[in-house]
Design an enzyme around this catalytic site. Structure first.
Site, mmCIF file in Angstrom:
data_model
loop_
_atom_site.group_PDB
_atom_site.id
_atom_site.type_symbol
_atom_site.label_atom_id
_atom_site.label_comp_id
_atom_site.label_asym_id
_atom_site.label_seq_id
_atom_site.Cartn_x
_atom_site.Cartn_y
_atom_site.Cartn_z
ATOM 1 N N LYS A 30 15.599 -25.543 -48.949
ATOM 2 C CA LYS A 30 14.902 -24.911 -50.076
ATOM 3 C C LYS A 30 13.733 -24.041 -49.590
ATOM 4 C CE LYS A 30 12.855 -27.590 -53.370
ATOM 5 N NZ LYS A 30 11.442 -27.232 -53.624
ATOM 6 N N SER A 82 -1.390 -27.825 -46.595
ATOM 7 C CA SER A 82 -0.400 -27.296 -47.533
ATOM 8 C C SER A 82 0.220 -26.004 -47.028
ATOM 9 C CB SER A 82 -1.058 -27.054 -48.902
ATOM 10 O OG SER A 82 -0.227 -26.198 -49.668
ATOM 11 N N ASP A 104 7.714 -34.785 -48.865
ATOM 12 C CA ASP A 104 8.726 -34.821 -49.935
ATOM 13 C C ASP A 104 9.666 -36.017 -49.817
ATOM 14 O OD1 ASP A 104 7.668 -32.508 -50.983
ATOM 15 O OD2 ASP A 104 9.081 -31.186 -49.968
HETATM 16 C C1 S3P Z 1 6.744 -26.529 -49.536
HETATM 17 C C2 S3P Z 1 5.597 -27.159 -49.149
HETATM 18 C C3 S3P Z 1 5.209 -28.505 -49.602
HETATM 19 C C4 S3P Z 1 6.390 -29.250 -50.208
HETATM 20 C C5 S3P Z 1 7.204 -28.397 -51.130
HETATM 21 C C6 S3P Z 1 7.743 -27.182 -50.403
HETATM 22 C C7 S3P Z 1 7.011 -25.164 -49.023
HETATM 23 O O1 S3P Z 1 4.179 -28.388 -50.565
HETATM 24 O O2 S3P Z 1 5.939 -30.396 -50.898
HETATM 25 O O3 S3P Z 1 8.309 -29.131 -51.646
HETATM 26 O O4 S3P Z 1 8.164 -24.699 -49.087
HETATM 27 O O5 S3P Z 1 6.064 -24.525 -48.565
HETATM 28 P P1 S3P Z 1 2.636 -28.238 -50.125
HETATM 29 O O6 S3P Z 1 2.556 -27.084 -49.230
HETATM 30 O O7 S3P Z 1 1.855 -28.001 -51.371
HETATM 31 O O8 S3P Z 1 2.299 -29.533 -49.473
#
Ligand code: S3P
Length: 432
Positions: A19, A164, A317
């Site tokens: 994803k 993040s 996740d």
């Molecule tokens: C993601 C980063 C994560 C993750 C999300 C997908 C991404 O979130 O939980 O499902 O694709 O950058 P955070 O960056 O807010 O931790």
């Protein structure tokens, strides 16, 4: 076959496209003039919303024979959309595109569904305001995001206090149309797909890791090149199958073509520490990402483990499904530092705790630490699962049927379409 306490996981499994990578390849290929080609794109709703958003912003995307062809616009060349952009359930979509739009001279309203409308956006927009974008949020925190980008973004040094990848990637995407050097300091535990993809597309980016931090330097003096990208399998989706296989001695699962980036596979290390018998049988590197084939051949029950706060971002996740593994593992498991779980698609920390109780597992939450008192006995089950339309909570508590005397009830399973539309079809093929 529906999953229950007699199910054993067997077979050869190809997880659906990742994803995070699917969002990013649509966005970055959308910033190059010329034709990029994407195969195995995840066709989950979150990613399809990013695809629609890119189209509204002037990027041409065509599909033929399962492949997507992207004809991008140059950095700074996004079109003014004639309507608001709806990101549905996707935090990644709304946050990453806020970043991209912020350094384009256009005005956009970004909205989301009920869950997304409750998620904090200031953590991203406070950085984007500094480059010169004008941004309004509901209650100064939540979507809708009313964003007026700037065609003259200021190159700055950013320090990101929250681990993040979404915040970091939003800033990186804003840098694509910023003249001068943009520097970012963040935690090295966050996923680094934006960095890896930019390197593969010939961008001028330097990345260094030192102790707990990552330092990124970007300069937009080299044009992005078109790319042919085959999206590897999503470890976060495969985690449901890998955990399910580790739960039950006798399982034998081969996982093919899984993304094996160290920022994404913390759950595999955790399962191995718990006694999961997971082996890498082939590993390769394509477009700066590791990809592997795995073999899981479980011979004994799992044991408990302890995760420190620094371990969480590399499996953020996967905590919901790991909580199911911990419930059926001997001893007390502790997941420390789960504050970020409270601002995901739902308050996952609360829902894990509530649903564990419903199915008959003892757990407690103290200062964002989750304690799970596990053992190898079957739980009572027969509960109505409260998932608040959170895909990962739903899929985790469906797998929990394997450790319950009586199957649980899950009403309205439609939210799996956000990240894993074929989840129920796939799991029925591998459970005997
Ligand atoms: C993601 C980063 C994560 C993750 C999300 C997908 C991404 O979130 O939980 O499902 O694709 O950058 P955070 O960056 O807010 O931790």
């Amino acid at each position: 076959m529906p999953l229950d306490n007699k199910s054993i996981i067997k077979g050869t499994y190809f997880p659906p496209g990742d994803k995070s990578i699917s969002h990013r390849i649509l966005i970055l290929a959308g910033q190059v003039i010329g034709k990029s080609e994407i195969s195995n794109l995840l066709e989950g709703e979150d990613v399809l919303n990013t695809l629609k958003a890119m189209r509204l912003l002037g990027v041409q995307i065509k599909k033929k024979d399962k492949k997507y062809f992207v004809f991008g616009v140059p950095p700074g060349g996004l079109f003014q959309p004639n309507q608001k952009i709806d990101f549905g359930n996707s935090g990644t979509g709304i946050r990453l595109l806020s970043g991209l739009i912020s350094s384009n001279n256009i005005e956009v309203k970004l909205v989301g569904d009920r869950s997304l409308s409750k998620r904090p956006m200031k953590r991203v927009t406070e950085h984007l305001s500094r480059i010169g974008a004008r941004i309004e949020l509901k209650k100064d925190l939540l979507p809708p995001i009313k964003l007026k980008g700037t065609g003259n973004a200021v190159p700055l040094i950013f320090e990101i206090p929250i681990p993040s990848a979404q915040i970091k990637s939003a800033i990186m995407l804003s840098a694509l149309n910023t003249n001068g050097i943009v520097k970012i300091k963040e935690f090295k535990t966050t996923r680094d797909h934006t960095e890896n993809m930019l390197k593969s597309m010939g961008y001028n980016i330097k990345v260094k890791e030192k102790s707990i931090h990552r330092f990124i330097e970007m300069k937009n003096n080299k044009e992005l090149k078109t790319i042919n990208y085959n999206v590897p399998g999503d470890p976060s989706s495969a985690a449901f199958f890998i955990c399910a296989a580790c739960l039950r001695p006798g399982s034998k699962l081969i996982v093919k073509n899984i993304l094996f980036n160290k920022t994404r596979i913390g759950f595999i290390k955790t399962l191995k520490n718990m006694g999961g018998n997971i082996k890498v049988i082939r590993k390769r590197k394509i477009h700066n990402e590791f990809i592997a084939d795995l073999q899981i051949e479980q011979k004994k029950n799992l044991n408990s483990t302890i995760l420190k706060p620094a371990d969480i971002p590399i499996q953020v996740d996967e905590i919901p499904i790991l909580s199911i593994a911990a419930s059926f593992a001997n001893g007390l498991t502790v997941f420390k530092g789960l504050k970020e779980l409270t601002v995901k698609e739902s308050n996952r920390l609360l829902l894990i705790h509530e649903n564990l109780k419903k199915i008959g597992v003892k757990s407690k939450v103290e200062n964002f630490d989750l304690y799970i008192f596990g053992n190898n006995y079957f739980k009572k089950g027969g509960a109505i699962i409260k998932h608040n339309d959170d895909h990962r909570i739903l899929m985790s508590f469906y797998i929990a049927n394997m450790i319950c005397k009586k199957n649980n009830v899950i009403k309205d399973k439609s939210c799996v379409k956000t990240s894993y539309p074929t989840f129920f079809k796939d799991i029925s093929q591998f459970s005997n």
